[in-house]
Design an enzyme around this catalytic site. Structure first.
Site, PDB file in Angstrom:
ATOM      1  N   THR A 189       0.819  -1.216   0.000  1.00  0.00           N
ATOM      2  CA  THR A 189       0.000   0.000   0.000  1.00  0.00           C
ATOM      3  C   THR A 189       0.849   1.260   0.000  1.00  0.00           C
ATOM      4  OG1 THR A 189      -1.858  -1.090   1.084  1.00  0.00           O
ATOM      5  CG2 THR A 189      -1.727   1.286   1.328  1.00  0.00           C
ATOM      6  N   THR A 240       0.846  -4.763   4.071  1.00  0.00           N
ATOM      7  CA  THR A 240       0.572  -5.205   5.442  1.00  0.00           C
ATOM      8  C   THR A 240      -0.322  -6.445   5.529  1.00  0.00           C
ATOM      9  OG1 THR A 240      -1.359  -3.741   5.636  1.00  0.00           O
ATOM     10  CG2 THR A 240       0.788  -2.843   6.298  1.00  0.00           C
ATOM     11  N   ASP A 241      -0.936  -6.854   4.420  1.00  0.00           N
ATOM     12  CA  ASP A 241      -1.910  -7.942   4.494  1.00  0.00           C
ATOM     13  C   ASP A 241      -1.342  -9.229   5.083  1.00  0.00           C
ATOM     14  OD1 ASP A 241      -3.926  -6.402   3.494  1.00  0.00           O
ATOM     15  OD2 ASP A 241      -3.946  -7.294   1.500  1.00  0.00           O
TER      16      ASP A 241
END
Length: 327
Positions: free
Chosen positions: A12, A89-90
């Site tokens: 992101t 970050t997932d």
């Protein structure tokens, strides 16, 4: 001056809204992210290493182990004090733990990213990157292993989980709490890590499957995973390690066929254990030969089991890797 390599992989932090695609897409490379992050010259001499722009959900074990090799080579340089990885970050709780397992030096590795895209109001990428570099350069972080640093907290790779899909302060360590914070130009540690797991390997088993136990769940999914050629199974059991007896029966068939089965809790904290001895209870799972995984959450247990199998560990080696490390 302190030198810190920063491995950029995308996420992101690298994205911006694309009207044609209808959502955020990878746009910025490492140099462009660094250009948006003022104040780094006061912290460290940053060495940028670009590894593409990969969504965190697209990572594979070979890619993660390749990044581990990049980190290992960078950290071998005596002029380097620590390293940073920038990613989505997932899956950060899995990737950080993977690197924590295969890297065993004293120099810290700090994994960071962003919860907001680069063109959103309140873009948190620069602050997170600055904090991560400060943590990687801090002498107090030696021996901390791989940590995750976003929103000013420092979280151990073996405990950290993503608690909220989009909140800026999503990362927490529900079992042991944060290691520390980054703020006011310094790193403050609250505690040291009690111990770390480690495995020497350059590969991971390809097909370690995670099955989450639910109400009224039989063993059909576990049987199907075995029939499809699973290398190992992790079961995220309810509560302290309990499931429907039919799911345990399927696990017993898998164990009898030589497949390693690990037992975790689907709860965000705590561990699966042997408190319950009714049919399908945790005690019956361990008695059947399932590996209890200590305080590891199920997704981290899957990473550890895949790497342990990739290393060719025997049964007792897998048991030691999955168990809580001694203080």
């Amino acid at each position: 001056m302190t030198r810190v390599p920063v491995v950029f992989t995308g996420g992101t932090i690298s994205t911006a809204f694309d009207a044609v695609a209808g959502g955020n897409v990878p746009t910025l490379d490492g140099a462009e992210i660094l250009a948006r992050t003022p104040g780094l010259d006061e912290i460290a001499d940053v060495v940028a290493i670009d590894r593409g722009r990969t969504p965190a959900s697209h990572f594979t074990f070979p890619a993660l182990l390749e990044i581990a090799g990049v980190l290992r080579e960078a950290l071998a340089d005596s002029t380097i004090d620590g390293a940073v990885v920038v990613q989505g970050t997932d899956t950060i709780e899995e990737t950080a733990f993977c690197w924590d397992l295969v890297l065993d030096g004293l120099k810290p590795v700090v994994v960071t990213g962003a919860m907001r895209a680069s063109d959103e109001a309140g873009f948190d990428g620069p602050a997170n990157l600055r904090d991560a570099i400060r943590a990687a350069a801090a002498p107090s972080m030696r021996g901390a292993g791989v940590v995750v640093c976003l929103a000013g907290t420092v979280e151990p790779a073996d405990d950290v989980i993503k608690m909220h899909a989009s909140a800026l302060d999503t990362f927490a360590s529900p079992n042991g709490g944060s290691l520390g914070r980054v703020g006011a130009g310094e790193v403050t540690l609250f505690r040291r890590r009690a111990g770390r797991r480690h495995v020497e390997t350059t590969r991971a088993a390809d097909r370690v499957h995670l099955i989450t136990a639910t109400v009224a769940m039989d063993g059909s999914l576990l049987d199907a995973a075995v029939a499809a050629g699973a290398d190992g199974i992790v079961v995220a059991a309810t509560g302290a390690g309990n499931t429907d007896p039919a799911l345990l029966a399927a696990a017993e068939r898998a164990i009898a066929a030589g497949l390693p089965v690990a037992l975790a809790s689907r709860c965000p904290s705590g561990r699966a254990g042997t408190a319950y001895a009714f049919p399908g209870g945790g005690a019956m799972w361990v008695r059947a030969g399932a590996f209890p995984v200590g305080h590891l959450c199920a997704v981290k247990a899957r990473v550890a089991l895949a790497l342990g199998l990739g290393a060719g560990l025997p049964r007792d080696g897998l048991a030691a890797l999955l168990a809580d490390p001694l203080p």
